[in-house]
Design an enzyme around this catalytic site. Sequence first.
Site, PDB file in Angstrom:
ATOM      1  CG  HIS A 117      15.660   6.748  -0.333  1.00 33.98           C
ATOM      2  ND1 HIS A 117      14.370   6.436   0.053  1.00 33.98           N
ATOM      3  CD2 HIS A 117      15.649   6.710  -1.696  1.00 33.98           C
ATOM      4  CE1 HIS A 117      13.613   6.223  -1.005  1.00 33.98           C
ATOM      5  NE2 HIS A 117      14.374   6.376  -2.078  1.00 33.98           N
ATOM      6  CE1 TYR A 123      12.172   6.040   8.133  1.00 34.60           C
ATOM      7  CE2 TYR A 123      11.028   4.023   7.511  1.00 34.60           C
ATOM      8  CZ  TYR A 123      11.250   5.386   7.339  1.00 34.60           C
ATOM      9  OH  TYR A 123      10.562   6.076   6.371  1.00 34.60           O
TER      10      TYR A 123
END
Length: 471
Positions: free
Chosen positions: A70, A133
């Site tokens: 992604h 993240y």
Amino acid sequence: MTEYGKGLQATETGIPGLVVWDLPVHGDNRGWFKENWQREKMTAAGLPDFGPVQNNISFNDAVGTTRGIHAEPWDKWVSVATGRIFGAWVDLREGPTFGAVYTAELDPSKAIFVPRGVGNSYQTLEPDTAYTYLVNDHWSPDAQYTFLNLADETAAIAWPIPLDQAELSAKDAAHPRLADVTPVPPKKILVLGAGGQLGRALRAEYGDAPHVEYADRAELDLTAPGLESARRWREYDTVINAAAYTAVDLAETAEGRADAWAANVTGVGALARVAAANGITLVHVSSDYVFDGAKSAPYTEDDAIAPLGVYGQTKAAGDALVATVPRHYIVRTSWVIGEGGNFVRTMASLAERGIDPKVVDDQVGRLTFTDDIARGIRHLLETGAPHGVYNLTGNGEPATWADIARRVFQLTGNDPSRVTGVTTEEYFGSAPGPVAPRPRNSVLDTTKVERAGFTPANASRSLETYLGTRG
């Protein structure tokens, strides 16, 4: 097994901007501790100050859980809280490294900075792996996402656990091959004041590049409510503000004063807040009118401002607001000449019509042509010059307005002695309305921008080119 005792250290990869970081992890018989994100230390060590706004954690039960590839429209700071992963990153941005691949194993002692447009994926190598993240934009259904198939033959990622034995979603398995991926374009540049002299020069400089947008006041009014939601601002890297209220004499009237403050201060302040909140580089064009002109030498970027009139006061106030934006360039210029009506065109017209003008001869400066300003702005942005204030004017010997008028007459084949020099007071003595005070010395020192690698054009030669002749 997590490695303890490493120092904070960056390792470049073959993908521009994709950087692996060793993180100090401190462990004992109780477990371990690390600073997963520490802005002051990490930016000092070279990590971009990317301004994270959201922290996500993906927990994975089983070995072989595989996610990606992604590429989202934001930057990521990726690390592992528990467990271990095999990570794979593919550059999906426009440019020569499109399709480049980098792979590495991450455990809690490593992190990686993933720039916008680089495809991100991983496969878990231990059970109960927590992948974390930070991102510098909030997830949005309106954002543009780009995907690549995990099994793409061109990327040829050597997954430790073959994909036919791994756990992955049907959606990830159906993503397109590289040949069918539309590369991620660069973040946008927005030019405001696109219909003005400088705006037109910026359009000529950047052309029809698809990531550059242009807007005039009718399309984006900085003084209108709702500026913060007028665009999806996180999609923009840079805003160049070439819009301003520049009617220096009209600014001395009641109506003009209000309009000047609205455009040059209120609107600029709103734009500065948008830029600061969204990590945008703001380029703002300033003026020699922020000085009183009393200095006997060229003005530097560090000289104290002391504007004489309303226009100069509003430009100085706007500059102060722009200076609060972490990523800003204040480009200070003077005596601007571009497309449309201007002093040079007026003098050329008078010369051809046989009119002998009286022109001010006690104000000194250098002409600055808009194509030179546009070229300089692009140079500062593309070279990543240190943020701050830069004087950007034409170079060469300073001259008075009367000197320049005589040169225009000469270059157009007319007698320069037809130009009569007068004082500022004599010139404006019979003016029907308020007259703004002008700085007598408008010469700006361009040493700083030259040290940044930009060479301003010689003002005299630029004038020759502008008039299409040589003296």
